[in-house]
Design a protein around this motif. Structure first.
Motif, PDB file in Angstrom:
ATOM      1  N   TYR A  61      -4.077  -2.084 -21.786  1.00 24.19           N
ATOM      2  CA  TYR A  61      -3.605  -2.410 -20.873  1.00 24.19           C
ATOM      3  C   TYR A  61      -2.944  -2.925 -20.516  1.00 24.19           C
ATOM      4  O   TYR A  61      -2.596  -2.629 -18.507  1.00 24.19           O
ATOM      5  N   VAL A  62      -1.480  -2.618 -20.649  1.00 18.70           N
ATOM      6  CA  VAL A  62      -0.305  -2.157 -20.307  1.00 18.70           C
ATOM      7  C   VAL A  62      -0.202  -1.014 -19.078  1.00 18.70           C
ATOM      8  O   VAL A  62      -0.323  -0.915 -17.864  1.00 18.70           O
ATOM      9  N   LEU A  63      -1.210   0.065 -19.620  1.00 16.78           N
ATOM     10  CA  LEU A  63      -1.256   1.271 -19.066  1.00 16.78           C
ATOM     11  C   LEU A  63      -2.004   1.091 -17.620  1.00 16.78           C
ATOM     12  O   LEU A  63      -0.997   1.388 -16.294  1.00 16.78           O
ATOM     13  N   ARG A  64      -3.013   0.193 -17.768  1.00 13.79           N
ATOM     14  CA  ARG A  64      -3.768   0.046 -16.906  1.00 13.79           C
ATOM     15  C   ARG A  64      -3.432  -0.921 -15.917  1.00 13.79           C
ATOM     16  O   ARG A  64      -3.197  -0.928 -13.849  1.00 13.79           O
ATOM     17  N   LEU A  65      -2.687  -1.754 -16.310  1.00 12.65           N
ATOM     18  CA  LEU A  65      -1.584  -2.954 -14.946  1.00 12.65           C
ATOM     19  C   LEU A  65      -0.897  -2.048 -14.754  1.00 12.65           C
ATOM     20  O   LEU A  65      -0.264  -2.758 -13.588  1.00 12.65           O
ATOM     21  N   GLN A  66      -0.178  -1.392 -15.727  1.00 12.07           N
ATOM     22  CA  GLN A  66       1.199  -0.220 -14.283  1.00 12.07           C
ATOM     23  C   GLN A  66      -0.059   0.272 -13.140  1.00 12.07           C
ATOM     24  O   GLN A  66       1.075   0.366 -12.305  1.00 12.07           O
ATOM     25  N   LEU A  67      -0.562   0.838 -13.023  1.00 10.62           N
ATOM     26  CA  LEU A  67      -1.123   1.298 -12.579  1.00 10.62           C
ATOM     27  C   LEU A  67      -1.554   0.939 -10.957  1.00 10.62           C
ATOM     28  O   LEU A  67      -1.026   0.996  -9.913  1.00 10.62           O
ATOM     29  N   CYS A  68      -1.553  -0.663 -11.350  1.00  5.92           N
ATOM     30  CA  CYS A  68      -2.350  -1.699 -10.646  1.00  5.92           C
ATOM     31  C   CYS A  68      -0.612  -2.074 -10.057  1.00  5.92           C
ATOM     32  O   CYS A  68      -0.762  -1.808  -8.148  1.00  5.92           O
ATOM     33  N   GLU A  69       0.414  -1.881 -11.134  1.00  9.63           N
ATOM     34  CA  GLU A  69       1.481  -2.783  -9.973  1.00  9.63           C
ATOM     35  C   GLU A  69       1.814  -1.631  -8.997  1.00  9.63           C
ATOM     36  O   GLU A  69       3.016  -1.777  -8.164  1.00  9.63           O
ATOM     37  N   ILE A  70       1.610  -0.101  -9.384  1.00 14.64           N
ATOM     38  CA  ILE A  70       2.692   1.092  -8.701  1.00 14.64           C
ATOM     39  C   ILE A  70       1.261   0.550  -7.332  1.00 14.64           C
ATOM     40  O   ILE A  70       2.436   1.116  -6.053  1.00 14.64           O
ATOM     41  N   TYR A  71       0.422   0.637  -7.453  1.00 11.55           N
ATOM     42  CA  TYR A  71      -0.911   0.725  -5.808  1.00 11.55           C
ATOM     43  C   TYR A  71       0.281  -0.226  -5.139  1.00 11.55           C
ATOM     44  O   TYR A  71      -0.245  -0.451  -4.189  1.00 11.55           O
ATOM     45  N   VAL A  72       0.254  -1.617  -5.513  1.00  9.75           N
ATOM     46  CA  VAL A  72       1.107  -3.164  -5.155  1.00  9.75           C
ATOM     47  C   VAL A  72       2.044  -2.687  -4.446  1.00  9.75           C
ATOM     48  O   VAL A  72       2.926  -2.957  -3.133  1.00  9.75           O
ATOM     49  N   ARG A  73       3.008  -2.067  -5.261  1.00 15.31           N
ATOM     50  CA  ARG A  73       4.793  -1.714  -5.123  1.00 15.31           C
ATOM     51  C   ARG A  73       3.785  -0.982  -3.596  1.00 15.31           C
ATOM     52  O   ARG A  73       4.737  -0.791  -2.174  1.00 15.31           O
ATOM     53  N   ARG A  74       3.582   0.532  -3.484  1.00 10.14           N
ATOM     54  CA  ARG A  74       2.925   1.285  -2.572  1.00 10.14           C
ATOM     55  C   ARG A  74       2.656   0.621  -1.597  1.00 10.14           C
ATOM     56  O   ARG A  74       2.294   0.833  -0.071  1.00 10.14           O
ATOM     57  N   LEU A  75       1.950  -0.435  -1.583  1.00 10.76           N
ATOM     58  CA  LEU A  75       0.873  -1.394  -0.637  1.00 10.76           C
ATOM     59  C   LEU A  75       1.801  -2.311  -0.027  1.00 10.76           C
ATOM     60  O   LEU A  75       1.842  -2.493   1.009  1.00 10.76           O
ATOM     61  N   ASN A  76       2.621  -3.006  -0.607  1.00 11.56           N
ATOM     62  CA  ASN A  76       3.754  -3.404  -0.105  1.00 11.56           C
ATOM     63  C   ASN A  76       4.873  -3.182   1.126  1.00 11.56           C
ATOM     64  O   ASN A  76       4.896  -3.386   1.998  1.00 11.56           O
ATOM     65  N   ALA A  77       5.221  -1.897   0.100  1.00  9.22           N
ATOM     66  CA  ALA A  77       5.718  -0.934   0.832  1.00  9.22           C
ATOM     67  C   ALA A  77       5.769   0.036   2.573  1.00  9.22           C
ATOM     68  O   ALA A  77       5.950  -0.553   3.625  1.00  9.22           O
ATOM     69  N   LYS A  78       4.190  -0.200   2.065  1.00 13.26           N
ATOM     70  CA  LYS A  78       3.186   0.082   3.647  1.00 13.26           C
ATOM     71  C   LYS A  78       3.253  -0.638   4.089  1.00 13.26           C
ATOM     72  O   LYS A  78       3.673  -0.555   5.623  1.00 13.26           O
ATOM     73  N   LEU A  79       3.571  -2.115   4.864  1.00 12.54           N
ATOM     74  CA  LEU A  79       2.813  -3.193   4.807  1.00 12.54           C
ATOM     75  C   LEU A  79       4.482  -3.450   5.945  1.00 12.54           C
ATOM     76  O   LEU A  79       4.287  -4.256   6.318  1.00 12.54           O
ATOM     77  N   ILE A  80       5.473  -3.523   4.708  1.00 11.72           N
ATOM     78  CA  ILE A  80       6.770  -3.361   5.569  1.00 11.72           C
ATOM     79  C   ILE A  80       6.909  -2.314   6.602  1.00 11.72           C
ATOM     80  O   ILE A  80       7.802  -2.416   7.943  1.00 11.72           O
ATOM     81  N   GLU A  81       6.631  -0.999   6.348  1.00 10.98           N
ATOM     82  CA  GLU A  81       6.248  -0.197   7.135  1.00 10.98           C
ATOM     83  C   GLU A  81       5.268  -0.467   8.123  1.00 10.98           C
ATOM     84  O   GLU A  81       6.141  -0.570   9.180  1.00 10.98           O
ATOM     85  N   VAL A  82       4.256  -1.169   8.157  1.00  9.85           N
ATOM     86  CA  VAL A  82       3.557  -1.285   9.872  1.00  9.85           C
ATOM     87  C   VAL A  82       4.170  -3.145  10.104  1.00  9.85           C
ATOM     88  O   VAL A  82       2.827  -3.067  10.877  1.00  9.85           O
ATOM     89  N   LYS A  83       4.645  -3.149   9.402  1.00  9.58           N
ATOM     90  CA  LYS A  83       5.597  -4.628  10.012  1.00  9.58           C
ATOM     91  C   LYS A  83       4.328  -5.695   8.992  1.00  9.58           C
ATOM     92  O   LYS A  83       3.762  -6.565  11.114  1.00  9.58           O
ATOM     93  N   GLY A  84       3.804  -5.152   8.577  1.00  4.51           N
ATOM     94  CA  GLY A  84       2.283  -6.463   8.006  1.00  4.51           C
ATOM     95  C   GLY A  84       0.831  -6.089   9.015  1.00  4.51           C
ATOM     96  O   GLY A  84      -0.087  -6.830   8.488  1.00  4.51           O
ATOM     97  N   ASP A  85       0.691  -5.065   9.271  1.00  2.00           N
ATOM     98  CA  ASP A  85      -0.163  -4.908  10.165  1.00  2.00           C
ATOM     99  C   ASP A  85      -1.240  -4.247   8.919  1.00  2.00           C
ATOM    100  O   ASP A  85      -1.327  -3.261   9.025  1.00  2.00           O
ATOM    101  N   LEU A  86      -2.190  -5.340   8.400  1.00  2.45           N
ATOM    102  CA  LEU A  86      -3.010  -5.006   7.273  1.00  2.45           C
ATOM    103  C   LEU A  86      -4.672  -3.510   8.018  1.00  2.45           C
ATOM    104  O   LEU A  86      -4.532  -2.994   6.962  1.00  2.45           O
TER     105      LEU A  86
END
Length: 168
Positions: A61-86
């Motif tokens: 669970y912890v390993l799978r969750l860690q991977l998902c959280e990494i992808y969420v952080r990358r998603l958030n960084a991308k959304l900041i970069e593109v000013k929220g343009d999904l």
């Protein structure tokens, strides 16, 4: 900073070869790889490789969750970069959703109470991101319908669903 990350990566890699069952080292190693901007495929490959070192559901669970959280952080960084343009973060959104789906499928292979709890946590996690980050009502509803089907006798399940619905 890059040199420090490279050094830490090498040390954690060596440590995990020696003490492959230490979940703390595994998580820290993944964080170092994330900070080094490792490719998503490399991160996923590392997690899948690490799963073989563990026997407890909580470690999976912890390993799978860690991977998902990494992808969420990358998603958030991308959304900041593109000013929220999904529309400019489609790749990151797909990667996040796939990682959650793969985690759910992993825990669906055995119908234990512990696995069901993990599935519920991933459904709730996905619903949270769909609601507050992606603002995707349809995706949230799909996840929450599965969640309440599994946990509908619990007050908190319905409370979460109502809160997400009110937000969107």
């Amino acid at each position: 900073n890059i040199q420090i990350n490279n050094t830490l990566e090498k040390i954690y890699k060596r440590a995990l070869k020696t003490i492959s069952t230490n979940i703390g080292f595994a998580i820290k190693y993944l964080r170092v790889l994330e900070k080094s901007n490792a490719e998503p495929e490399e991160l996923q490959k590392k997690v899948l490789g690490m799963l073989w070192n563990y026997t407890e559901t909580s470690h999976y669970y912890v390993l799978r969750l860690q991977l998902c959280e990494i992808y969420v952080r990358r998603l958030n960084a991308k959304l900041i970069e593109v000013k929220g343009d999904l529309t400019k973060a489609k790749e990151e959104i797909i990667r996040f959703r796939q990682s959650v789906q793969e985690a759910i499928e992993f825990f669906s292979s055995e119908q234990s109470e512990e696995n069901q709890a993990c599935i519920g946590n991933f459904l709730l996690f996905k619903s949270y991101i769909e609601t507050y980050t992606l603002k995707d009502k349809q995706q949230m509803n799909q996840s929450m319908e599965k969640y309440v089907k599994q946990n509908g006798s619990e007050f908190q399940a319905w409370k979460h669903y109502i809160n997400f619905e009110q937000y969107l």
